[in-house]
Design a protein around this motif. Structure first.
Motif, PDB file in Angstrom:
ATOM      1  N   LEU A 157      15.130  -8.064  -8.435  1.00  0.00           N
ATOM      2  CA  LEU A 157      14.775  -7.507  -7.135  1.00  0.00           C
ATOM      3  C   LEU A 157      13.595  -6.568  -7.342  1.00  0.00           C
ATOM      4  O   LEU A 157      13.691  -5.603  -8.096  1.00  0.00           O
ATOM      5  CB  LEU A 157      15.980  -6.749  -6.563  1.00  0.00           C
ATOM      6  N   ASP A 158      12.478  -6.844  -6.686  1.00  0.00           N
ATOM      7  CA  ASP A 158      11.253  -6.081  -6.897  1.00  0.00           C
ATOM      8  C   ASP A 158      10.550  -5.972  -5.555  1.00  0.00           C
ATOM      9  O   ASP A 158      10.108  -6.981  -5.007  1.00  0.00           O
ATOM     10  CB  ASP A 158      10.375  -6.802  -7.935  1.00  0.00           C
ATOM     11  N   PHE A 159      10.470  -4.752  -5.011  1.00  0.00           N
ATOM     12  CA  PHE A 159       9.896  -4.627  -3.676  1.00  0.00           C
ATOM     13  C   PHE A 159       9.171  -3.306  -3.508  1.00  0.00           C
ATOM     14  O   PHE A 159       9.546  -2.294  -4.104  1.00  0.00           O
ATOM     15  CB  PHE A 159      10.980  -4.755  -2.595  1.00  0.00           C
ATOM     16  N   ALA A 160       8.127  -3.342  -2.691  1.00  0.00           N
ATOM     17  CA  ALA A 160       7.465  -2.113  -2.266  1.00  0.00           C
ATOM     18  C   ALA A 160       8.317  -1.465  -1.191  1.00  0.00           C
ATOM     19  O   ALA A 160       9.018  -2.144  -0.429  1.00  0.00           O
ATOM     20  CB  ALA A 160       6.076  -2.425  -1.719  1.00  0.00           C
ATOM     21  N   THR A 161       8.276  -0.149  -1.132  1.00  0.00           N
ATOM     22  CA  THR A 161       9.015   0.551  -0.091  1.00  0.00           C
ATOM     23  C   THR A 161       8.238   0.590   1.223  1.00  0.00           C
ATOM     24  O   THR A 161       8.762   1.030   2.251  1.00  0.00           O
ATOM     25  CB  THR A 161       9.352   1.983  -0.532  1.00  0.00           C
ATOM     26  N   SER A 162       7.005   0.110   1.205  1.00  0.00           N
ATOM     27  CA  SER A 162       6.247  -0.078   2.435  1.00  0.00           C
ATOM     28  C   SER A 162       6.573  -1.457   3.006  1.00  0.00           C
ATOM     29  O   SER A 162       7.059  -2.343   2.294  1.00  0.00           O
ATOM     30  CB  SER A 162       4.748   0.023   2.152  1.00  0.00           C
ATOM     31  N   ALA A 163       6.315  -1.638   4.286  1.00  0.00           N
ATOM     32  CA  ALA A 163       6.667  -2.897   4.947  1.00  0.00           C
ATOM     33  C   ALA A 163       5.820  -4.061   4.453  1.00  0.00           C
ATOM     34  O   ALA A 163       6.215  -5.223   4.601  1.00  0.00           O
ATOM     35  CB  ALA A 163       6.528  -2.747   6.460  1.00  0.00           C
ATOM     36  N   ILE A 164       4.670  -3.771   3.856  1.00  0.00           N
ATOM     37  CA  ILE A 164       3.797  -4.799   3.296  1.00  0.00           C
ATOM     38  C   ILE A 164       2.984  -4.137   2.192  1.00  0.00           C
ATOM     39  O   ILE A 164       2.710  -2.932   2.252  1.00  0.00           O
ATOM     40  CB  ILE A 164       2.867  -5.403   4.387  1.00  0.00           C
ATOM     41  N   ALA A 165       2.647  -4.886   1.158  1.00  0.00           N
ATOM     42  CA  ALA A 165       1.811  -4.346   0.084  1.00  0.00           C
ATOM     43  C   ALA A 165       0.379  -4.167   0.590  1.00  0.00           C
ATOM     44  O   ALA A 165      -0.112  -4.969   1.389  1.00  0.00           O
ATOM     45  CB  ALA A 165       1.836  -5.274  -1.122  1.00  0.00           C
ATOM     46  N   ALA A 166      -0.287  -3.135   0.103  1.00  0.00           N
ATOM     47  CA  ALA A 166      -1.645  -2.842   0.561  1.00  0.00           C
ATOM     48  C   ALA A 166      -2.588  -4.003   0.286  1.00  0.00           C
ATOM     49  O   ALA A 166      -3.433  -4.346   1.127  1.00  0.00           O
ATOM     50  CB  ALA A 166      -2.165  -1.582  -0.111  1.00  0.00           C
ATOM     51  N   VAL A 205      -1.688  -9.751  10.496  1.00  0.00           N
ATOM     52  CA  VAL A 205      -0.372  -9.641   9.871  1.00  0.00           C
ATOM     53  C   VAL A 205       0.687  -9.622  10.977  1.00  0.00           C
ATOM     54  O   VAL A 205       0.369  -9.580  12.165  1.00  0.00           O
ATOM     55  CB  VAL A 205      -0.265  -8.381   8.992  1.00  0.00           C
ATOM     56  N   ALA A 206       1.941  -9.662  10.584  1.00  0.00           N
ATOM     57  CA  ALA A 206       3.024  -9.706  11.554  1.00  0.00           C
ATOM     58  C   ALA A 206       3.165  -8.376  12.288  1.00  0.00           C
ATOM     59  O   ALA A 206       2.656  -7.332  11.854  1.00  0.00           O
ATOM     60  CB  ALA A 206       4.333 -10.062  10.854  1.00  0.00           C
ATOM     61  N   ASP A 207       3.867  -8.414  13.394  1.00  0.00           N
ATOM     62  CA  ASP A 207       4.169  -7.187  14.133  1.00  0.00           C
ATOM     63  C   ASP A 207       5.043  -6.262  13.291  1.00  0.00           C
ATOM     64  O   ASP A 207       5.813  -6.702  12.442  1.00  0.00           O
ATOM     65  CB  ASP A 207       4.932  -7.532  15.424  1.00  0.00           C
ATOM     66  N   GLY A 208       4.927  -4.967  13.559  1.00  0.00           N
ATOM     67  CA  GLY A 208       5.829  -3.997  12.971  1.00  0.00           C
ATOM     68  C   GLY A 208       5.498  -3.561  11.565  1.00  0.00           C
ATOM     69  O   GLY A 208       6.314  -2.895  10.916  1.00  0.00           O
ATOM     70  N   LEU A 209       4.293  -3.896  11.074  1.00  0.00           N
ATOM     71  CA  LEU A 209       3.914  -3.551   9.707  1.00  0.00           C
ATOM     72  C   LEU A 209       2.905  -2.418   9.641  1.00  0.00           C
ATOM     73  O   LEU A 209       2.937  -1.617   8.711  1.00  0.00           O
ATOM     74  CB  LEU A 209       3.334  -4.779   8.989  1.00  0.00           C
ATOM     75  N   LEU A 210       2.003  -2.344  10.622  1.00  0.00           N
ATOM     76  CA  LEU A 210       0.876  -1.415  10.550  1.00  0.00           C
ATOM     77  C   LEU A 210       0.753  -0.587  11.820  1.00  0.00           C
ATOM     78  O   LEU A 210       1.178  -1.009  12.900  1.00  0.00           O
ATOM     79  CB  LEU A 210      -0.434  -2.191  10.347  1.00  0.00           C
ATOM     80  N   ILE A 211       0.145   0.583  11.652  1.00  0.00           N
ATOM     81  CA  ILE A 211      -0.297   1.377  12.789  1.00  0.00           C
ATOM     82  C   ILE A 211      -1.780   1.692  12.610  1.00  0.00           C
ATOM     83  O   ILE A 211      -2.291   1.721  11.492  1.00  0.00           O
ATOM     84  CB  ILE A 211       0.511   2.688  12.951  1.00  0.00           C
ATOM     85  N   ASP A 212      -2.473   1.925  13.723  1.00  0.00           N
ATOM     86  CA  ASP A 212      -3.896   2.240  13.655  1.00  0.00           C
ATOM     87  C   ASP A 212      -4.084   3.744  13.448  1.00  0.00           C
ATOM     88  O   ASP A 212      -3.102   4.496  13.342  1.00  0.00           O
ATOM     89  CB  ASP A 212      -4.614   1.719  14.908  1.00  0.00           C
ATOM     90  N   PRO A 213      -5.320   4.236  13.363  1.00  0.00           N
ATOM     91  CA  PRO A 213      -5.531   5.671  13.099  1.00  0.00           C
ATOM     92  C   PRO A 213      -4.923   6.607  14.140  1.00  0.00           C
ATOM     93  O   PRO A 213      -4.732   7.798  13.863  1.00  0.00           O
ATOM     94  CB  PRO A 213      -7.060   5.792  13.062  1.00  0.00           C
ATOM     95  N   ASP A 214      -4.603   6.072  15.322  1.00  0.00           N
ATOM     96  CA  ASP A 214      -3.969   6.886  16.361  1.00  0.00           C
ATOM     97  C   ASP A 214      -2.446   6.776  16.325  1.00  0.00           C
ATOM     98  O   ASP A 214      -1.769   7.332  17.197  1.00  0.00           O
ATOM     99  CB  ASP A 214      -4.479   6.457  17.737  1.00  0.00           C
ATOM    100  N   GLY A 215      -1.924   6.042  15.333  1.00  0.00           N
ATOM    101  CA  GLY A 215      -0.483   5.883  15.230  1.00  0.00           C
ATOM    102  C   GLY A 215       0.088   4.794  16.106  1.00  0.00           C
ATOM    103  O   GLY A 215       1.322   4.699  16.254  1.00  0.00           O
TER     104      GLY A 215
END
Length: 357
Positions: A178-187, A200-210
């Motif tokens: 089991l090997d995983f990043a604690t972020s929703a997606i690797a950088a 990318v899929a929904d729910g992974l990133l936010i923009d500079p305004d959050g």
């Protein structure tokens, strides 16, 4: 269709670039093999694309070739190792070998690894331990530009801080890794997606305004966006645990602003390596097999073919890569040609372009 490259050709190309940049043959072989193996096992974010990061780190003095793991403390069960900011694949492999020796001798080793350059796919060291018949748990922090937002935050403050748990194979199953990043997606998966011009899929990133976004390019503009933690507060808690255990406790180097350097990537780790025979009741393998069989016997959900055990996707990817080859994103292909040509190498010949699939 993207060009597919034979894994051995990619390894030879990276090996040549690394040697030309100052690495010994042994170091070049270790790093090249690790990077290509990451691509082959489906983790392109930790694979060949990293060569551009490493060359930049060398140029800026943040990475030193031909360093080896240096023991600072060896007081069973504790083993403290410093990497001197050398190639992480070499440092972590050597440190894991030392921990394996001590776990075999004494039953367990608590490994504190500090000041290694990027160690790559942490699962590689889990696989190293399970090949020796040992269980291992790794907590790793990443000292680089902040990428992940804490739960409820609108700005990045954490690295992708990975965790690895690996258990040896049993009579009925291969090792569980089991090997995983604690972020929703690797950088670097964001970088690969941005290079290909895909969302990318929904729910992974936010923009500079959050605000939520599917555009991976927000991670590479100023001000940057942020990656969300996986699983909300649970992933955030695990990422923070990595920061405290590996960064503050082990290395005195949490990813605080005063510790960041442009172009530098440092990994620190707290790892536990133990002999299962020292703690297990007789027949633990049979019980593990029963638990794994029970999971695999779960009726598949719509749209899936079966339930997989951690480590299965990597084995499946590796089999396909060996058969069909490995695809690279355009930026990574360009980097291989750019650095190889700068060192006077015949990159098309090394890659075997004419014979590629």
């Amino acid at each position: 269709m993207p060009r597919l490259y034979a894994p051995d050709r990619l390894t030879a190309t990276l090996d040549a670039i690394l040697r030309a940049s100052g690495s010994s043959p042994e170091e070049a072989a270790t790093v090249a093999r690790n990077l290509v193996e990451a691509d082959a096992k489906g983790h392109a974010s930790h694979g060949v694309c990293q060569i551009a990061v490493y060359m930049t780190s060398l140029e800026r003095g943040h990475l030193t070739a031909n360093r080896h793991a240096r023991i600072l403390r060896d007081d069973a069960p504790f083993l403290v190792v410093d990497g001197g900011f050398g190639y992480g694949q070499v440092i972590a492999k050597e440190a894991t070998e030392l921990a394996i020796e001590r776990a075999r001798r004494g039953g367990a080793c608590i490994l504190a690894l500090r000041h290694a350059h990027h160690i790559g796919r942490v699962g590689a060291y889990g696989e190293q331990c399970v090949a020796a018949g040992l269980v291992t748990v790794w907590f790793v922090n990443v000292v680089s530009r902040p990428l992940a937002a804490p739960q409820g935050g609108a700005r990045p403050r954490l690295g992708t801080n990975p965790i690895c748990v690996a258990v040896p194979g049993t009579p009925g199953h291969p090792p569980m890794v089991l090997d995983f990043a604690t972020s929703a997606i690797a950088a670097n998966k964001c970088r690969v997606a941005a290079s290909k011009g895909v969302e990318v899929a929904d729910g992974l990133l936010i923009d500079p305004d959050g605000l939520p976004t599917r555009d991976p390019a927000v991670m590479f503009r100023e001000p940057t966006g942020a990656i969300l933690p996986f699983g909300g507060h649970k992933g955030y808690g695990l990422a923070l645990a990595c920061e405290i255990l590996a960064g503050a406790l082990v290395a005195g180097l949490p990813a605080l602003p005063e510790n960041l350097r442009p172009g530098r990537v440092v990994n620190n780790a707290l790892a536990f390596v133990l002999d299962p025979a020292r703690v297990a009741e007789t027949g633990w393998e049979a019980l593990a097999d029963a638990a794994l069989d029970y999971m695999e016997g779960t009726p598949p959900a719509p749209g899936t073919d079966r339930v997989r055990i951690p480590g299965d996707p990597e084995r499946e990817h590796a089999a396909r890569a060996a058969r069909d080859g490995i695809a690279l994103d355009p930026d990574t292909e360009a980097a291989l040609h750019r650095y190889g040509t700068a060192f006077g190498l015949d990159v098309p010949g090394l890659l075997g372009v004419e014979g590629a699939a």
